[in-house]
Design a protein around this motif. Structure first.
Motif, PDB file in Angstrom:
ATOM      1  N   LYS A  14       0.817  -1.048  -0.074  1.00 32.62           N
ATOM      2  CA  LYS A  14      -0.038   0.013   0.102  1.00 32.62           C
ATOM      3  C   LYS A  14       0.741   1.334  -0.139  1.00 32.62           C
ATOM      4  CE  LYS A  14      -3.283  -1.048   3.351  1.00 32.62           C
ATOM      5  NZ  LYS A  14      -3.810  -2.398   3.343  1.00 32.62           N
ATOM      6  N   ARG A  77      -7.321  -3.735  -8.947  1.00 30.83           N
ATOM      7  CA  ARG A  77      -6.423  -4.183  -8.003  1.00 30.83           C
ATOM      8  C   ARG A  77      -5.156  -5.107  -8.434  1.00 30.83           C
ATOM      9  NH1 ARG A  77      -6.971  -1.777  -3.307  1.00 30.83           N
ATOM     10  NH2 ARG A  77      -5.889  -3.019  -2.308  1.00 30.83           N
ATOM     11  N   GLU A 275      -9.397   0.999  -1.976  1.00 29.49           N
ATOM     12  CA  GLU A 275     -10.419   0.860  -3.048  1.00 29.49           C
ATOM     13  C   GLU A 275     -11.286   2.088  -3.207  1.00 29.49           C
ATOM     14  OE1 GLU A 275     -12.963  -2.591  -2.786  1.00 29.49           O
ATOM     15  OE2 GLU A 275     -11.813  -3.328  -4.222  1.00 29.49           O
ATOM     16  N   ARG A 276     -11.715   2.936  -2.146  1.00 29.70           N
ATOM     17  CA  ARG A 276     -12.343   4.024  -2.313  1.00 29.70           C
ATOM     18  C   ARG A 276     -11.943   5.396  -2.365  1.00 29.70           C
ATOM     19  NH1 ARG A 276     -17.882   2.507  -0.996  1.00 29.70           N
ATOM     20  NH2 ARG A 276     -18.103   0.457  -0.770  1.00 29.70           N
ATOM     21  N   ASN A 277     -11.000   5.669  -3.376  1.00 29.45           N
ATOM     22  CA  ASN A 277     -10.218   6.654  -3.554  1.00 29.45           C
ATOM     23  C   ASN A 277     -10.690   7.500  -4.761  1.00 29.45           C
ATOM     24  OD1 ASN A 277      -7.703   8.547  -3.610  1.00 29.45           O
ATOM     25  ND2 ASN A 277      -6.999   7.213  -5.047  1.00 29.45           N
ATOM     26  N   ASN A 278     -10.758   8.788  -4.743  1.00 29.92           N
ATOM     27  CA  ASN A 278     -11.451   9.548  -5.718  1.00 29.92           C
ATOM     28  C   ASN A 278     -10.349   9.706  -6.820  1.00 29.92           C
ATOM     29  OD1 ASN A 278     -12.384  11.341  -7.538  1.00 29.92           O
ATOM     30  ND2 ASN A 278     -12.937  12.911  -5.658  1.00 29.92           N
ATOM     31  N   THR A 504     -15.619   6.162  -6.089  1.00 29.68           N
ATOM     32  CA  THR A 504     -15.700   7.558  -5.858  1.00 29.68           C
ATOM     33  C   THR A 504     -17.033   8.213  -5.316  1.00 29.68           C
ATOM     34  OG1 THR A 504     -16.458   8.404  -8.031  1.00 29.68           O
ATOM     35  CG2 THR A 504     -14.242   7.877  -7.597  1.00 29.68           C
ATOM     36  N   GLY A 505     -18.284   7.498  -5.653  1.00 31.43           N
ATOM     37  CA  GLY A 505     -19.247   7.756  -5.007  1.00 31.43           C
ATOM     38  C   GLY A 505     -20.233   8.529  -5.974  1.00 31.43           C
ATOM     39  N   TYR A 603     -12.217 -12.046  -7.087  1.00 33.80           N
ATOM     40  CA  TYR A 603     -12.688 -11.054  -6.084  1.00 33.80           C
ATOM     41  C   TYR A 603     -14.182 -10.326  -6.731  1.00 33.80           C
ATOM     42  CZ  TYR A 603      -7.723 -11.336  -5.228  1.00 33.80           C
ATOM     43  OH  TYR A 603      -6.478 -11.482  -5.061  1.00 33.80           O
ATOM     44  N   PHE A 608     -21.850  -9.460  -3.706  1.00 33.58           N
ATOM     45  CA  PHE A 608     -21.091  -8.840  -2.573  1.00 33.58           C
ATOM     46  C   PHE A 608     -21.220  -7.226  -3.271  1.00 33.58           C
ATOM     47  CE2 PHE A 608     -17.377  -6.755  -0.843  1.00 33.58           C
ATOM     48  CZ  PHE A 608     -16.458  -6.398  -2.045  1.00 33.58           C
ATOM     49  N   GLU A 611     -24.876  -5.811  -2.534  1.00 35.11           N
ATOM     50  CA  GLU A 611     -25.255  -5.460  -1.347  1.00 35.11           C
ATOM     51  C   GLU A 611     -24.513  -4.041  -0.845  1.00 35.11           C
ATOM     52  OE1 GLU A 611     -25.774  -8.546   1.877  1.00 35.11           O
ATOM     53  OE2 GLU A 611     -24.528  -9.657   0.636  1.00 35.11           O
ATOM     54  N   GLN A 615     -26.350  -0.110   0.678  1.00 35.53           N
ATOM     55  CA  GLN A 615     -25.936   0.541   1.984  1.00 35.53           C
ATOM     56  C   GLN A 615     -25.745   1.943   1.385  1.00 35.53           C
ATOM     57  OE1 GLN A 615     -24.001  -1.005   4.838  1.00 35.53           O
ATOM     58  NE2 GLN A 615     -25.177  -2.848   4.391  1.00 35.53           N
TER      59      GLN A 615
ATOM     60  N   ASN B 198      -9.523   3.280   6.215  1.00 32.19           N
ATOM     61  CA  ASN B 198      -9.898   3.713   4.873  1.00 32.19           C
ATOM     62  C   ASN B 198      -9.933   5.310   5.166  1.00 32.19           C
ATOM     63  OD1 ASN B 198     -10.170   2.544   2.363  1.00 32.19           O
ATOM     64  ND2 ASN B 198     -11.683   1.257   2.953  1.00 32.19           N
ATOM     65  N   GLU B 201     -13.025   9.991   3.526  1.00 30.69           N
ATOM     66  CA  GLU B 201     -13.545  10.588   2.363  1.00 30.69           C
ATOM     67  C   GLU B 201     -15.097  10.264   2.241  1.00 30.69           C
ATOM     68  OE1 GLU B 201      -9.588   9.463   0.348  1.00 30.69           O
ATOM     69  OE2 GLU B 201     -10.978   9.826  -0.969  1.00 30.69           O
ATOM     70  N   ARG B 202     -15.411   9.083   2.527  1.00 30.03           N
ATOM     71  CA  ARG B 202     -16.772   8.523   2.231  1.00 30.03           C
ATOM     72  C   ARG B 202     -17.452   8.696   3.437  1.00 30.03           C
ATOM     73  NH1 ARG B 202     -16.796   9.452  -1.745  1.00 30.03           N
ATOM     74  NH2 ARG B 202     -19.082   9.149  -1.498  1.00 30.03           N
ATOM     75  N   VAL B 205     -21.869   4.402   5.136  1.00 32.95           N
ATOM     76  CA  VAL B 205     -21.308   3.492   6.254  1.00 32.95           C
ATOM     77  C   VAL B 205     -20.705   2.112   5.551  1.00 32.95           C
ATOM     78  CG1 VAL B 205     -22.336   1.605   7.691  1.00 32.95           C
ATOM     79  CG2 VAL B 205     -23.687   3.829   7.348  1.00 32.95           C
ATOM     80  N   PHE B 210     -17.298  -6.739   4.550  1.00 33.82           N
ATOM     81  CA  PHE B 210     -17.010  -6.900   3.241  1.00 33.82           C
ATOM     82  C   PHE B 210     -15.785  -6.386   2.868  1.00 33.82           C
ATOM     83  CE2 PHE B 210     -21.037  -8.675   1.783  1.00 33.82           C
ATOM     84  CZ  PHE B 210     -22.027  -8.093   2.409  1.00 33.82           C
ATOM     85  N   ASP B 212     -11.430  -6.086   2.312  1.00 31.35           N
ATOM     86  CA  ASP B 212     -10.678  -6.948   1.549  1.00 31.35           C
ATOM     87  C   ASP B 212     -10.131  -8.038   2.138  1.00 31.35           C
ATOM     88  OD1 ASP B 212     -11.065  -5.472  -0.562  1.00 31.35           O
ATOM     89  OD2 ASP B 212      -9.234  -4.327  -0.334  1.00 31.35           O
ATOM     90  N   LYS B 215     -10.890 -11.787   1.567  1.00 27.48           N
ATOM     91  CA  LYS B 215     -10.375 -12.621   0.576  1.00 27.48           C
ATOM     92  C   LYS B 215      -9.390 -13.480   1.295  1.00 27.48           C
ATOM     93  CE  LYS B 215     -10.598  -8.715  -2.433  1.00 27.48           C
ATOM     94  NZ  LYS B 215      -9.855  -7.387  -2.957  1.00 27.48           N
TER      95      LYS B 215
END
Lengths: 615, 219
Positions: A14, A77, A275-278, A504-505, A603, A608, A611, A615, B198, B201-202, B205, B210, B212, B215
């Protein structure tokens, strides 16, 4: 929980923080081309007017492709091979093509860094070795080759490269170049010793240092005489030039190669992101900073080139003044640079024949400014000559070459990453090579070093030009085209939008969609076709440095011999061959096994994903 | 006695004037000075005194080259002085004032004492030119070890030291860890903390089940 001690193989590495990631991407994009290709293009394509096609290409082709690569790498990834295998097994060849191109580019790119190191090592002397000619063996005068050309040219062609007169004449390995090349690969190796952990720390220096040096040079250059002439010359727009298609083609190719797209390195870098990066913001930031750096660098470079032209102009006039003073026995320093024109007119009208017999050089500032240089010619000839005229030459030379080295090194990171990550992901290296200690990079570095010994031969420079011109051009365009088609049409725009929403949302807006689906592929195809057509029209030639040439010190333009031409064709086509070959191979395999399509991405669990959206 | 010397002097100056009005003899050397270029503000004015100094230094040069032969200022004949400050000169031989010293001999003398002649006028080889006598090139300074190898050695030493440190340090750390008791819970907590790491930014929730890390769950 599994044991996490030796988790190198299990957990994906990372980035320490976002800044590291951004600096690495910016460092990869900002390379030697920003400093020595963009200013030259600006100069020959009408200065400020060139910015228009450049910015259009950036907005409609560069940034969309950049966003695409960063997004797909971050989502899946994996390195480039893994990513394309995931999207579709038929597209697996795209990753292999990226890997091959990255490898081929890194071997000649590091040779350029070896040259930079050589000049850096030699900048610690007084006087600088390229300021004067060496004395010939009989001690009666200067070396003949050096006298005919200039000390700077001589140092580059003879003492650095020891170049042969023809690409066919290979010459022998130049030991000093081998030593410099080994050092360059050692430096690359030490930065990669712990994968992105060490590289991420190195990049704090290599990505930021060039900006510091460019600023120092800018401040220094603006205080030198002639800097404003250079800047005016660079930025004076010539709007007529926009009519020529060549300008648009070069702008598009410059943006494309400048952003280092299709190498697979960007995909690898973003695969180490959370994973959640703009990534949308990242892409825009990297693209804009890359172009801004090009502009900033060209201001510095052209201030210095303006100074160099003014100095050459003044010394031309001083020579003429001396000739006139000596011939007409005028008192010393009566004719100065300021009153030269009036004196010259007087003497010319009174003693026309005598003045004509002196054969004075015509000194024209525009002609000196016109002597544009790009590539190695700019760095190792034009700039080193300019540095000689500046007080404190050693300091400026050292700063300049360290800057070039940082720029090149940060780009090398991307190139090597484009080779390493796919290899690691595919677990291609046999078990007996110790992977843990140094993440396999030493294998790559050693192997690349042995292959790049070709470029330390006498004809090495000619081969670097061959690689530079033909490996890093057409194959990349083809790979990029397949990338965009693969993601948008094979993976599907809808799937890709969902991926981006997950990361990114927000879904990509109409601008991105329009670019990805229509504008960028069309532009890529047009650029590719135009590029191939332009290249195919003339038999490729190269400038050869031949002391026995009649017009020496001008370089002789020779056509490539047939066997070199064959190698050129190979270099352009072999990297892209995996794309059809792998597709064919997978098709044949699929027909043999009539079972359902293998799902290579473990993956991708659809349940997954849905769901998470709820949310 | 005095009368004889006086007569000889008159004769030699008359002879000198004679020489100047004729064509330039082949034994002559052309000299050019660029005083303002060399000295800028501190330039001195060229006048007869300076010319006398020139003749004296040339006579000195001839004496140094041919020991025993006592050349004098009167043996150096200077003609055609221009505002440029350029002129030509010849050296008359000691025995016979009508004969001129050969070009080769004059050249040798000038070469030998070139440095002294330059220093007398605070000039250099480029600003005090003897047309036809090229300045001897300074021998290049050739240090025993080329400087670039020294810099190379320093840089490569640093690089190799860095490689060694980076390779050896983790091994030492591993040995230290083996000596200390294992703390499994801590390492587990660390990995759990990592999965929650993480970017903030988000605002939604984030469902950890779930993450990573799943895995790698061993079945």
């Amino acid at each position: 929980m599994g044991k996490t001690e030796d988790s190198g193989a299990q957990e994906r590495p990372k980035w320490d923080n976002k800044v590291q990631y951004l600096l690495t991407c910016i460092g990869f994009a900002v390379g030697l081309g920003n400093v020595w290709r963009f200013p030259y293009l600006c100069q020959i394509y009408g200065g400020g007017a060139f910015l228009i096609p450049y910015l259009i290409a950036l907005v409609f082709q560069g940034i969309p492709l950049l966003y695409l690569e960063l997004a797909i790498g971050q989502r899946l990834r994996l390195g480039s091979i893994g990513v394309w295998n995931s999207i579709s097994p038929l597209l697996g060849g795209v990753g292999i093509a990226s890997m091959i191109v990255s490898f081929l580019v890194s071997i000649f790119y590091n040779t350029i860094l070896a040259w930079v190191l050589w000049y850096f090592f030699h900048s610690f002397q007084n006087p600088l070795p390229w300021s004067q000619c060496p004395i010939n063996e009989s001690r009666t005068g200067y070396d003949e080759e050096c006298e005919k050309s200039t000390p700077v040219n001589y140092f580059w062609y003879r003492e650095t490269l020891n170049i042969t007169p023809d690409i066919g004449i290979s010459g022998s390995l130049q030991w000093w170049m081998v030593v410099c090349l080994a050092s360059a690969w050692c430096v690359v190796f030490i930065c990669f010793i712990k994968g992105i952990e060490s590289m991420g720390k190195a990049v704090y220096v290599t990505a930021t240092f060039p900006y510091l040096v460019l600023t120092i040079f800018l401040v220094r250059a603006l205080t030198l005489p002639g800097a404003t002439d250079g800047l005016l010359y660079l930025f004076t727009p010539d709007w007529n030039i926009l009519m020529e298609p060549r300008v648009w083609l070069d702008a598009a190719t410059q943006i494309f190669f400048s952003l280092s797209l299709a190498f697979g390195g960007l995909i690898a870098f973003s695969s180490y992101n959370p994973e959640r990066n703009n990534c949308e913001r990242d892409a825009v930031v990297v693209g804009v900073i890359n172009s801004a750096t090009s502009l900033y660098a060209s201001i510095s470079i052209f201030s210095i080139l303006g100074f160099k032209a003014t100095t050459a102009f003044n010394s031309c006039r001083t020579e003429n003044i001396l000739a006139l003073t000596n011939h007409f026995h005028i008192s010393d320093q009566n004719i100065t640079l300021e009153n030269y024109d009036t004196w010259f007119e007087n003497l010319n009208t009174t003693y026309t024949e005598e003045v004509a017999s002196l054969q004075l050089r015509v000194c024209d500032l525009q002609r000196f400014l016109d002597q544009g240089a790009s590539g190695t010619g700019l760095a190792f000839i034009a700039f080193t000559e300019a540095v000689l005229e500046m007080p404190g030459s050693q300091v400026w030379a050292v700063l300049f070459f360290v800057m070039l080295f940082s720029l090149g090194l940060s780009s090398m990171f991307g190139n090597i990453e484009g080779v390493l990550t796919p290899i690691k992901d595919l677990k291609l290296l046999p078990k007996w090579i110790p992977l843990e200690a140094v993440t396999g990079s030493w294998v790559i570095c050693l192997f690349s070093f042995l292959i790049s010994l070709i470029f330390t031969l006498g004809s090495g420079n000619y081969w670097v030009e061959v690689f530079n011109g033909y490996v890093g051009s057409v194959p990349l365009l083809i790979i990029a085209f397949f990338e965009i088609i693969g993601v948008i049409y094979v993976h599907g725009m809808k799937n890709f939008s969902e991926d981006i929403y997950f990361m990114t949302g927000s879904r990509p807006n109409i601008y991105w969609k329009a670019c990805w689906m229509v504008i960028s592929p069309v532009m890529l195809v047009v650029v590719l076709v135009a590029y191939v057509v332009v290249q195919a029209q003339v038999h490729p030639t190269y400038p050869a440095w031949d002391p026995s040439f009649e017009l020496f010190p001008e370089t002789e333009v020779r056509p490539y011999p047939d066997w070199v031409f064959a190698i050129i064709i190979l270099l352009s086509s072999v990297p892209v061959l995996p794309i059809p070959l792998v597709a064919l191979y997978r098709l044949i395999c699929r027909r043999r096994t009539s079972s359902a399509r293998a799902e290579p991405n473990p993956y991708s669990n659809n349940g997954f994903e849905i769901e998470t959206q709820e949310q | 006695m005095l009368g004889k010397i006086f007569f000889l002097l008159c004769l030699s100056s008359a002879w000198a004037e004679d020489l100047c009005s004729k064509a330039v003899p082949p034994e002559a050397y052309y000299v050019r000075l660029s005083i303002k270029t060399a000295l800028g503000d501190k330039a001195y004015v060229w006048n007869d005194n300076e010319m006398f100094l020139f003749q004296a230094t040339l006579a000195f040069a001839m004496r140094s080259q041919f020991s025993g032969q006592e050349y004098n200022v009167s043996n150096i004949v200077v003609c055609d002085e221009t505002p440029r400050v350029s002129f030509w000169f010849v050296v008359t031989s000691l025995e016979d004032p009508s004969r001129l010293v050969s070009r080769g001999d004059v050249e040798q003398a000038v070469r030998k004492s070139r440095n002294r002649i330059n220093s007398a006028f605070l000039l250099t080889d480029q600003t005090l030119e003897f047309i036809g006598i090229t300045p001897t090139l300074a021998a290049p300074v050739a240090p025993n070890t080329p400087p670039w190898l020294i810099v190379f050695g320093v840089v490569m030493g640093a690089v190799f030291a860095g490689i060694l440190v980076l390779l050896v340090l983790p091994l030492i750390q591993k040995k230290r860890k083996k000596n200390q008791p294992m703390e499994d819970e801590d390492s587990d907590e660390e990995t759990q903390v990592k999965t929650a790491e993480n970017g903030p930014e988000r605002s939604g929730v984030y469902n950890m089940s779930f993450s990573d890390d799943d895995k790698f769950t061993q079945m």
